[in-house]
Design a protein around this motif. Structure first.
Motif, PDB file in Angstrom:
ATOM      1  N   SER A  28      -4.453   5.252  -1.421  1.00 37.55           N
ATOM      2  CA  SER A  28      -3.172   4.889  -0.799  1.00 37.55           C
ATOM      3  C   SER A  28      -3.312   3.652   0.077  1.00 37.55           C
ATOM      4  N   LEU A  29      -4.548   3.161   0.274  1.00 34.33           N
ATOM      5  CA  LEU A  29      -4.791   1.954   1.062  1.00 34.33           C
ATOM      6  C   LEU A  29      -4.912   0.712   0.185  1.00 34.33           C
ATOM      7  N   THR A  30      -4.894   0.883  -1.126  1.00 28.30           N
ATOM      8  CA  THR A  30      -5.088  -0.240  -2.057  1.00 28.30           C
ATOM      9  C   THR A  30      -3.783  -0.987  -2.282  1.00 28.30           C
ATOM     10  N   PHE A  31      -3.816  -2.281  -2.062  1.00 24.47           N
ATOM     11  CA  PHE A  31      -2.635  -3.094  -2.357  1.00 24.47           C
ATOM     12  C   PHE A  31      -2.432  -3.169  -3.871  1.00 24.47           C
ATOM     13  N   VAL A  63      -4.234   0.522   6.835  1.00 24.95           N
ATOM     14  CA  VAL A  63      -2.796   0.371   6.614  1.00 24.95           C
ATOM     15  C   VAL A  63      -2.295  -0.801   7.447  1.00 24.95           C
ATOM     16  N   GLN A  66       0.870  -1.174   0.000  1.00 26.29           N
ATOM     17  CA  GLN A  66       0.000   0.000   0.000  1.00 26.29           C
ATOM     18  C   GLN A  66       0.905   1.221   0.000  1.00 26.29           C
TER      19      GLN A  66
END
Length: 249
Positions: A197-200, A161, A118
Motif C-alpha cells: 500500500s506504500l508503492t506508488f 505515506v 499510494q
C-alpha cells in the motif's frame, strides 16, 4: 502455488511483484461476470439520478465499482481461496483481513488515466500498518489499454505515506508528480500484481477498442480503524494465526 524468495525479496525491496496467469479460467470468467453486474448496477444508478461522475467514476470513461462478496458466492470463493492464502500469508503474516474489494473498468477509446498514488494515501492521514493490494487483470494488459505502472521503492522519493493532493477535475488523489515514468507492467489476463500500500502506482488511458477490466482486492494485517475507533472500511477475518477463519456467510 509457492511464493518464491526472489518474489518476496522484490516485494520488500521494491514494493511489488508479479504472478502471471495464476487465476484459473473458471475464476476469471466468474470475476468478469461479477464485474458486468457491478457495472450494470452503477450505470442504472447514475442514469436514475442523471449523474456524470460518482467519486472516481466518470461516465463512459472510467468506472470504479464497489462490490459485495456477501452477495456473490463466486466473489466469496475467490477472495477467501487457497490462492489468496498462498499469496498473502508470506507477505502479510499469519493474520489477514479483507479490507477492500472493487472493479475498475476503463472504457474503450475514452478510458482516462489514474494518477500516481499510494493506496495508503487514500486513507487521508489515518495511521495504519501497510497493507497489500492484489491487482487482478481480467483482460490482457498493455500500455495501450491502460496497464498498471509502478514506481519501485528504489526510484521513489519515499517509502512512507506522503501527503496526496486532490485533482479536482477527476477526483483522483495525487501523491507523485515527478518525471519518472515508472515500470509498465504488461501482463496477460489472469495475472496478479502484488502491491504494498506504500508503492506508488498509476495507469494510463485506454485507447483500444475494448474495455479494460481489473479487480482490486486489498488485505490488511489487522483491522484498520478511524480516529474514533470505528472501522475505516472492511475488516473481514480471513487468516488468524495462519489458520483459515470460517466465514459465517
Amino acid at each position: 502455488m509457492q511464493i518464491t524468495q526472489d518474489a518476496l525479496r522484490q516485494f520488500h525491496e521494491e514494493g511489488y511483484f508479479v504472478l502471471e496467469s495464476v487465476i484459473s479460467e473458471q475464476a476469471l470468467n466468474e470475476l468478469r461476470i461479477e464485474c458486468q453486474k457491478a457495472l450494470d448496477l452503477q450505470l442504472e444508478s447514475m442514469e436514475r439520478v442523471g449523474a456524470e461522475t460518482l467519486g472516481l467514476t466518470h461516465k463512459n470513461k472510467r468506472y470504479s465499482l464497489p462490490c459485495r462478496h456477501e452477495d456473490s458466492p463466486s466473489l466469496e470463493r475467490f477472495l477467501f481461496s487457497d490462492l489468496m492464502s498462498e499469496i498473502l500469508q508470506p507477505v502479510l503474516g499469519p493474520d489477514v483481513y479483507l479490507f477492500l474489494e472493487l472493479f475498475v473498468v476503463k472504457w474503450p477509446r475514452t478510458g482516462i488515466p489514474f494518477a500516481w498514488h499510494q493506496d495508503s494515501g487514500y486513507l487521508i492521514r489515518q495511521p495504519h500498518k501497510p497493507y497489500v493490494s492484489l491487482w487482478c487483470a481480467l483482460d490482457d494488459m498493455t500500455e495501450e489499454n491502460g496497464a498498471l505502472s509502478v514506481l519501485p521503492f528504489s526510484r521513489a522519493e519515499s517509502r512512507e505515506v506522503v501527503e496526496h493532493q486532490k485533482d479536482k477535475k477527476v477526483n483522483d488523489l495525487v501523491g507523485y508528480r515527478g518525471s519518472d515514468p515508472g515500470v509498465v507492467l504488461s501482463v496477460p489476463s489472469g495475472s496478479i500484481i502484488v502491491l504494498s500500500s506504500l508503492t506508488f502506482h498509476c495507469s494510463g488511458a485506454n485507447i483500444t477498442d475494448k474495455p479494460r477490466r481489473a479487480f482490486l482486492a486489498s488485505y490488511s494485517p489487522e483491522p484498520i480503524t478511524d480516529k474514533n475507533g470505528g472501522l475505516y472500511n472492511l475488516a473481514v477475518p480471513f487468516l488468524e494465526a495462519g489458520r483459515r477463519v470460517v466465514n459465517s456467510m
